[in-house]
Design an enzyme around this catalytic site. Structure first.
Site, PDB file in Angstrom:
ATOM      1  N   ASN A   5       2.116   4.539   7.703  1.00 42.87           N
ATOM      2  CA  ASN A   5       1.501   3.362   7.090  1.00 42.87           C
ATOM      3  C   ASN A   5       2.189   2.054   7.478  1.00 42.87           C
ATOM      4  OD1 ASN A   5       0.160   1.841   4.713  1.00 42.87           O
ATOM      5  ND2 ASN A   5       2.356   1.731   4.229  1.00 42.87           N
ATOM      6  N   THR A  46      -1.204  -7.751  -0.719  1.00 43.64           N
ATOM      7  CA  THR A  46       0.166  -7.335  -0.397  1.00 43.64           C
ATOM      8  C   THR A  46       0.887  -8.484   0.309  1.00 43.64           C
ATOM      9  OG1 THR A  46      -0.363  -6.552   1.813  1.00 43.64           O
ATOM     10  CG2 THR A  46      -0.634  -4.956   0.028  1.00 43.64           C
ATOM     11  N   LYS A  54      -5.049  -1.692  15.669  1.00 42.19           N
ATOM     12  CA  LYS A  54      -5.660  -0.822  14.656  1.00 42.19           C
ATOM     13  C   LYS A  54      -6.834  -0.039  15.229  1.00 42.19           C
ATOM     14  CE  LYS A  54      -2.880  -1.658  11.208  1.00 42.19           C
ATOM     15  NZ  LYS A  54      -2.064  -0.597  10.593  1.00 42.19           N
ATOM     16  N   TYR A  94      -3.463  -7.537  16.490  1.00 46.48           N
ATOM     17  CA  TYR A  94      -3.556  -6.683  15.302  1.00 46.48           C
ATOM     18  C   TYR A  94      -4.800  -5.801  15.363  1.00 46.48           C
ATOM     19  CZ  TYR A  94      -3.598  -5.308  10.386  1.00 46.48           C
ATOM     20  OH  TYR A  94      -3.608  -4.575   9.219  1.00 46.48           O
ATOM     21  N   ILE A 101       0.830  -1.206   0.000  1.00 46.35           N
ATOM     22  CA  ILE A 101       0.000   0.000   0.000  1.00 46.35           C
ATOM     23  C   ILE A 101       0.868   1.261   0.000  1.00 46.35           C
ATOM     24  CG2 ILE A 101      -1.582   1.330   1.475  1.00 46.35           C
ATOM     25  CD1 ILE A 101      -2.796  -1.479   2.306  1.00 46.35           C
TER      26      ILE A 101
HETATM   27  N1  LIG Z   1      -2.933  -5.891   3.158  1.00 42.36           N
HETATM   28  C1  LIG Z   1      -4.045  -5.822   3.860  1.00 42.36           C
HETATM   29  O1  LIG Z   1      -4.969  -6.638   3.668  1.00 42.36           O
HETATM   30  C2  LIG Z   1      -4.227  -4.713   4.862  1.00 42.36           C
HETATM   31  C3  LIG Z   1      -5.525  -4.480   5.352  1.00 42.36           C
HETATM   32  C4  LIG Z   1      -5.717  -3.470   6.269  1.00 42.36           C
HETATM   33  C5  LIG Z   1      -4.638  -2.709   6.694  1.00 42.36           C
HETATM   34  N2  LIG Z   1      -3.401  -2.950   6.210  1.00 42.36           N
HETATM   35  C6  LIG Z   1      -2.298  -2.112   6.708  1.00 42.36           C
HETATM   36  O2  LIG Z   1      -1.653  -1.510   5.615  1.00 42.36           O
HETATM   37  C7  LIG Z   1      -0.334  -1.120   6.006  1.00 42.36           C
HETATM   38  C8  LIG Z   1       0.638  -1.506   4.915  1.00 42.36           C
HETATM   39  O3  LIG Z   1       0.684  -2.915   4.811  1.00 42.36           O
HETATM   40  P1  LIG Z   1       0.669  -3.687   3.416  1.00 42.36           P
HETATM   41  O4  LIG Z   1      -0.561  -4.475   3.375  1.00 42.36           O
HETATM   42  O5  LIG Z   1       1.008  -2.756   2.326  1.00 42.36           O
HETATM   43  O6  LIG Z   1       1.836  -4.768   3.645  1.00 42.36           O
HETATM   44  P2  LIG Z   1       3.393  -4.732   3.360  1.00 42.36           P
HETATM   45  O7  LIG Z   1       3.660  -4.646   1.913  1.00 42.36           O
HETATM   46  O8  LIG Z   1       3.951  -5.868   4.127  1.00 42.36           O
HETATM   47  O9  LIG Z   1       3.841  -3.347   4.011  1.00 42.36           O
HETATM   48  C9  LIG Z   1       4.215  -3.183   5.335  1.00 42.36           C
HETATM   49  C10 LIG Z   1       5.388  -2.217   5.314  1.00 42.36           C
HETATM   50  O10 LIG Z   1       5.684  -1.795   6.628  1.00 42.36           O
HETATM   51  C11 LIG Z   1       7.097  -1.773   6.766  1.00 42.36           C
HETATM   52  N3  LIG Z   1       7.420  -1.958   8.177  1.00 42.36           N
HETATM   53  C12 LIG Z   1       7.008  -2.955   8.992  1.00 42.36           C
HETATM   54  N4  LIG Z   1       7.531  -2.783  10.218  1.00 42.36           N
HETATM   55  C13 LIG Z   1       8.275  -1.646  10.160  1.00 42.36           C
HETATM   56  C14 LIG Z   1       9.064  -0.946  11.088  1.00 42.36           C
HETATM   57  N5  LIG Z   1       9.201  -1.372  12.343  1.00 42.36           N
HETATM   58  N6  LIG Z   1       9.667   0.187  10.702  1.00 42.36           N
HETATM   59  C15 LIG Z   1       9.537   0.645   9.432  1.00 42.36           C
HETATM   60  N7  LIG Z   1       8.809   0.031   8.492  1.00 42.36           N
HETATM   61  C16 LIG Z   1       8.195  -1.121   8.865  1.00 42.36           C
HETATM   62  C17 LIG Z   1       7.593  -2.922   5.891  1.00 42.36           C
HETATM   63  O11 LIG Z   1       8.925  -2.712   5.463  1.00 42.36           O
HETATM   64  P3  LIG Z   1      10.189  -3.417   6.183  1.00 42.36           P
HETATM   65  O12 LIG Z   1       9.789  -4.810   6.514  1.00 42.36           O
HETATM   66  O13 LIG Z   1      11.264  -3.334   5.142  1.00 42.36           O
HETATM   67  O14 LIG Z   1      10.488  -2.586   7.379  1.00 42.36           O
HETATM   68  C18 LIG Z   1       6.639  -2.845   4.724  1.00 42.36           C
HETATM   69  O15 LIG Z   1       7.152  -1.996   3.714  1.00 42.36           O
HETATM   70  C19 LIG Z   1      -0.096  -1.792   7.362  1.00 42.36           C
HETATM   71  O16 LIG Z   1      -0.258  -0.838   8.381  1.00 42.36           O
HETATM   72  C20 LIG Z   1      -1.189  -2.832   7.435  1.00 42.36           C
HETATM   73  O17 LIG Z   1      -1.529  -3.144   8.765  1.00 42.36           O
HETATM   74  C21 LIG Z   1      -3.165  -3.934   5.300  1.00 42.36           C
END
Ligand SMILES: NC(=O)c1ccc[n+]([C@@H]2O[C@H](COP(=O)([O-])OP(=O)(O)OC[C@H]3O[C@@H](n4cnc5c(N)ncnc54)[C@H](OP(=O)(O)O)[C@@H]3O)[C@@H](O)[C@H]2O)c1
Length: 244
Positions: free
Chosen positions: A87, A185, A154, A150, A18
């Protein structure tokens, strides 16, 4: 569209999923974007993809010294900051009875503490017209098996925007929550698995998962002055998952 012309943005978790989709959209709309995450290689790949209006900074949202380095770099290159998309997030499932302290700490250190300090450390660079966007989740509203840490994290993020809209009164800075539903993702793949993703897609009124770009475009709306009378809001971009 050039809604973000001349604006500077920080996107945590901006190298993947995202965050990366939002970074692409912000740049398309005229912004200069700093993406932030823990994996240098992933940041390098993303910056190569995003082009000259992107910078990658390595660090963790749960480490205050890392965040200081991020904002020092933003100040040195851009002077001020208009948009923070807090994010970065982690998510994994453990059912009640199996929950460990480490699981709670990892989830809350990133999703809650990380969000708080990402924003707090950014404030000295922000002013009138600033926009803060926090990534929530449909899981912050609904119940789902194994989602204790989780979902609670949130739900906490949702409240941060309510509280900060009060704390930011008079600054001209807005703060809103963007809450995706199931989105294709890395995090969804790791947390839900193939089968779990199919289940979430079938539970969603639109009968599919979101493409990250469908979330990024709403982040751009919240970042821009098109949402100028919105603060403390939660915007669900979840195909209806948490809305019935
Ligand atoms: N995908 C879904 O279905 C969904 C639904 C609702 C909400 N969300 C939310 O959307 C957001 C983005 O997630 P995504 O779905 O796009 O998954 P993603 O591609 O796994 O993205 C998560 C990102 O957060 C970074 N991250 C994690 N821990 C971190 C830390 N301690 N410091 C800095 N960066 C950190 C990761 O990079 P590094 O590992 O390199 O640090 C990664 O780039 C999250 O907050 C997630 O909870 C996702």
């Amino acid at each position: 569209m050039n809604r973000l012309n001349g604006k500077t943005a920080v996107i945590t978790g901006g190298a993947t999923g995202i965050g990366l989709a939002a970074a692409k959209r912000f740049i398309e709309e005229g912004a200069f974007v700093f993406i932030y995450g823990r994996r240098q290689e992933t940041l390098d790949t993303a910056v190569a993809d995003l082009g000259p209006n992107a910078r990658g900074l390595k660090g963790s949202v749960s480490d205050l010294a890392d965040l200081d380095r991020l904002y020092t770099a933003v100040k040195a290159e851009r002077g001020t900051l208009d948009i923070v998309f807090a994010n970065a997030g982690v998510g994994s499932q453990l059912v009640l009875g199996k929950i460990t302290g480490e699981h709670i700490d990892e989830t809350f250190d990133t999703n809650v503490k990380g969000t708080i300090f990402t924003v707090q450390q950014a404030l000295p660079l922000m002013g009138q017209g600033g926009s803060i966007i926090l990534t929530g989740s449909s899981a912050g509203t609904t119940g789902a098996p194994g989602m204790t840490a989780y979902s609670a994290s949130k739900a906490a993020v949702r409240n941060l925007a309510r509280t900060w809209a009060e704390d930011l009164k008079g600054t001209g800075i807005r703060v809103n929550v963007l809450s995706p539903g199931a989105t294709a993702t890395e995090l969804a793949k790791d947390a839900l698995g193939e089968e779990g993703q199919k289940v979430f897609a079938s539970m969603t009124p639109l009968q599919r998962m979101a493409d990250p770009a469908e979330i990024g475009v709403v982040a751009a709306f919240l970042a821009s002055s098109d949402s100028s009378f919105m603060t403390a809001s939660e915007v669900a971009v979840d195909g209806g998952l948490a809305q019935l």
